[in-house]
Structures are given as C-alpha cells and as structure tokens.
Design a protein around this motif. Sequence first.
Motif, short mmCIF file in Angstrom:
data_model
loop_
_atom_site.label_atom_id
_atom_site.label_comp_id
_atom_site.label_asym_id
_atom_site.label_seq_id
_atom_site.Cartn_x
_atom_site.Cartn_y
_atom_site.Cartn_z
N TYR A 112 10.05 6.32 -8.18
CA TYR A 112 8.93 5.50 -7.60
C TYR A 112 8.39 4.55 -7.01
N ARG A 172 -4.55 14.57 -0.76
CA ARG A 172 -3.33 14.38 -0.76
C ARG A 172 -2.94 12.58 -1.48
N ILE A 173 -3.97 11.48 -1.46
CA ILE A 173 -3.68 10.71 -1.76
C ILE A 173 -4.15 9.92 -3.16
N HIS A 203 5.35 8.79 -12.52
CA HIS A 203 5.46 7.72 -11.68
C HIS A 203 5.31 6.49 -12.11
N ASP A 204 4.97 5.90 -13.21
CA ASP A 204 4.16 4.48 -13.04
C ASP A 204 5.62 4.28 -14.32
N GLU A 205 6.52 4.32 -13.74
CA GLU A 205 7.61 3.81 -14.91
C GLU A 205 8.67 4.48 -15.33
N ASN A 253 0.74 -1.33 -0.33
CA ASN A 253 -0.18 -0.55 -0.28
C ASN A 253 0.78 0.89 0.00
N GLY A 294 -6.72 -0.75 -0.36
CA GLY A 294 -5.00 -0.17 0.24
C GLY A 294 -4.33 0.90 0.39
N GLN A 295 -5.30 2.20 -0.79
CA GLN A 295 -4.61 3.40 -0.71
C GLN A 295 -4.98 4.15 1.19
N PRO A 312 -4.78 12.83 -6.48
CA PRO A 312 -3.67 13.27 -7.15
C PRO A 312 -3.86 11.63 -7.71
N GLN A 313 -4.09 10.88 -7.49
CA GLN A 313 -4.13 9.31 -8.13
C GLN A 313 -5.21 9.19 -9.39
N PRO A 332 1.53 5.72 -5.24
CA PRO A 332 2.80 5.22 -6.29
C PRO A 332 3.01 6.55 -6.74
N HIS A 333 1.82 7.84 -6.15
CA HIS A 333 2.44 9.14 -7.35
C HIS A 333 2.92 9.66 -6.43
N ALA A 357 7.12 2.41 -8.86
CA ALA A 357 6.80 0.78 -9.21
C ALA A 357 7.84 0.41 -10.09
N ARG A 358 8.93 1.17 -9.82
CA ARG A 358 10.01 0.97 -9.86
C ARG A 358 11.14 0.00 -9.04
#
Lengths: 255, 217
Positions: free
Chosen positions: A148, B134-135, B215-217, A102, B116-117, B138-139, A105-106, A150-151
Amino acid sequence: MTNKPMIKASGLHKRFGHNEVLKGVSLEMSKGEVIAVIGPSGSGKSTFLRCLNHLETIDAGRIEIEGDVLADTDAGGQARYAPEAEVRRICRRMGMVFQHFNLFPHMTVLQNIIEAPITVKGMSRDAIIPKAEALLAKVGLSAKRDAYPARLSGGQKQRVAIARALAMEPDIMLFDEPTSALDPELTGEVLRTMRQLAEEHMTMLVVTHEMGFAREVANRVIFMDQGEIVEERPAAEFFASPAHPRSRAFLDNML
Amino acid sequence: MDYILRILPQLIDGAGITIQVFLITLVLAVPLGLALALGRISRWPAVSVAVNGYIWLMRGTPLMLQMLFIYFALPFVPGIGIRLPDFPAAIVAFVLNYAAYFAEIFRAGIQSIDRGQYEGAKVLGLTYAQTMRRIVLPQMIRRILPPVSNETITLVKDTSLIYVLAMNDLLRAARGIVQRDFTTSPFVVAAAFYLLMTLLLTWGFQYLEKRYAAHDE
Ligand SMILES: Nc1ncnc2c1ncn2[C@@H]1O[C@H](COP(=O)(O)OP(=O)(O)OP(=O)(O)O)[C@@H](O)[C@H]1O
Ligand SMILES: [Mg+2]
C-alpha cells in the motif's frame, strides 16, 4: 497529423477573484519535446499546467491538444469549452504527475496502476496486469507490487504515480514539481525515471526547481514571472546566457 | 431464575420487534442518508438548499414528535392523508430521521477526502460517479465508521420510542410484566438484552475498523 503541435495554447488568461494569475500565456509544443517551466513561486506555473488539462478553467484564450480544440474564446471574449465528453476524451491524452503524488491510499500499488485502464478504458484485468507489471519493472518497483502507498518512500510513491499515469498511454505527460515534496536524497530516482521517459521521446511539460534536470534533459526552457512568459529559449542557450534581467536574477538565486 | 425463564418468551417477542425496527431502519436509512449527503454537496444550489432544510427539520425536532406526527397527524394533512399502521409509521419516522443524521456523517466523511484524490482521479479520466464509487466512498467508509457506530448504538436504544405507538417492543413487554407481577426484574432482563445488542454492534464495528485500516500500515 504528425506535424500538428501536441499542445497549442494561445493567450491564456486566468484570474482567481481579482488576482490575475495568467496574463496571456502562449505555448506551442511539438511531439517528443521536453519543456521545463521555471520561475519564482506564485508566478502561475502550476495554474498554467492545470489549465491545459482542465483542472482549472481558463477565462479567455485557446487550447488545442493534438489539433483538437479543448477551449476557445467566443465573440464575447469568454472562453468556451468543448462538450464534456469531448473534454474528457481530449484530456485523457495527457497524464499528470503531482507534487504530492495523489496515489489512492486504499489501493495497492498494482491496483493504483490498473484502476483507470479498467474503469475508464474498460480493459480486462488479464490484459492490463502484465502491462502494469512491465511499467512497475520499468520504474524499478516490481517488489512493491502489492504494497500500500503508506508503506512507500516519497520517491517510490512518485515513481508509482508516473507508472500509473503511463498505464493510460498518454501522448503528453505533465509534471508539476514532481520532486519538490521529496527529501533531497530521493529526488535522483524520480529524475532518472523522467530522464528515461524523455529518452523514449515522451512529450513532457515539466514545472521544476531542478535546474540540473532542466539544463540536461529539457530541449526548451520557459521562464515565467507574474503570470507571463518572460523568456522562452533552448535550454542550453538559456542557461548559458539568460537574456531577461528577471531570468538572470532568478538563476543567480537558484545556483 | 425460574421466574426469568418464564417471562423470557414474552421479552424475546418484544426484542424481535425491537430488532426488526432496528434492522429495517438501518438498511433503509444508510442508502437514503448517502443520497442526501450527495445532494447536500451537489453543485445545484436548489438541491443542496432543499436537502439542508430537510436535515435541519429532521435533526431539529424530536424523533418522538415526528413519529406521532406521521402516525396521528398525517392522515389529516390535506393532499397527503395517508393513514399508516403503527409499524410502517414507526419505520417511516425512523428512516426519515436517521437518514438525516447519517447524511451529515457521510457529508463530513466525503468532504474530509483530500482534493488531490479527486484531481488524481480526474486526470486519469474517471468521471465524477466513478471517482465517488471507486476512490472517495471506499476511503470515506473507514473514516466514518466510528460516528456511524455511535449512531447505530443510539438507534438500538431509540427503538424504545415506538412505545408511544403502543407497539410491543422489548421495553413495553418488560413494562407490561412489571405492572402485572409487581417486580422490577423484567427491566433488568430488558437492560441485559439492550446491552447484548450494543455489545455485538461494538464488536462488529471494531472488526470493520480493523479491516478497513489494513492499508495504512
Ligand atoms: N485555487 C486557487 N484559488 C485562488 N488563488 C489561487 C488558486 N490557485 C493558485 N492561486 C494563486 O495564483 C497564483 C499563482 O499560483 P501558482 O500555484 O500557479 O504558482 P506557481 O508558479 O505554481 O508557484 P509555486 O512555485 O509556489 O508552486 C498565486 O498567487 C496563488 O496564490
Ligand atoms: Mg506550483
């Protein structure tokens, strides 16, 4: 103050619909203790942990954290919780590490760690960043400071999650199967981090399938089955000679 | 070509109205839509039922009808009886309508965030409001950019509906010239304007999507 139990749970009852998941679970835990909670799938281990820090609400029973009452049963047999602000204050003393990490991710690793100290405790960035960096060094991830999630590998994610929880300076750490989502070769690094925490006398309640860890690190083992604590003994004794037939059957299966 | 240059000022005036309706609607409908989305998932049933009804009403009737109602009928509704000039009437209708569509997009976005977040945030001591700000939001933004981009492009074209309130937007300006000069080229120029606006929007959203994907890779 010092000899107040860190956690004192008595007679916890919890049901989901008609499914009675906790049937009167009690536990007393003192400072610096490491307790492993083991048992078959569906026995209520996660639910028990989640009730302690208010991720689930109990139907009946009493929960005290370091002497403060989180919830208690009223005259009508119904659990009543402390006022919301008090619940929040009490639960903040418990950090939790989840099976699926948990992480946010951002946010980078560092941002994940400093988020709560800044937002919840109102700490300044200048004050928390050196602390966060020290925690990262402690879990061996200084190099990943600006990556991040994901890495990261699963083991790295879990170590970040541990550092993130520690940044709030909890008195108690709850772990719900912290290594179950990891490839076998990655469990070692997480267990090492947890072992180190135990050596620093962190109070830890750990749901785990890692019998080696339970045997070597835990002071006490709790074996749960079908919503009850079936056996509760010092770890060494438990593993040497489990008393209850169901614990014995479970251990035979595991080893 | 000379002819086009000659009619251009009129069309640009029209485009000005179109862009105003577009921008004001966007600026007001997005926050209202977010508020509605939060109301829709509220734990108070009264709130979520009311918001649900509102969204149903706004998405279930034509925008043009809503606009006509606010402009022509609202003055006669007992107890309300407000007479709005054409521009504000159009804006009110657009904002109320688009907020409902944005609300559904935002709600789906918020609900797509893993439980889970919330739990991760809660055990760290974040309040519901802090968790949202904050969580979750943004996502959520990254995930809703594609549908929001769609909706925004639809809005560009929907602005032409203010035509029925006799406002001189881009389309009406073009039609005026067509009728005056007996040529269809103003329509082509107007189409070019709309295409240009949607192209800029498409690029804008592509840029945002890239930025948020970092942020995702
Ligand atoms: N949110 C929920 N809603 C309904 N039932 C639930 C919920 N959470 C858990 N349960 C049920 O409660 C029982 C105990 O679940 P729990 O997750 O506590 O078991 P566990 O001992 O942690 O198992 P595992 O080793 O598989 O993690 C199971 O029957 C499960 O289906
Ligand atoms: Mg579990």
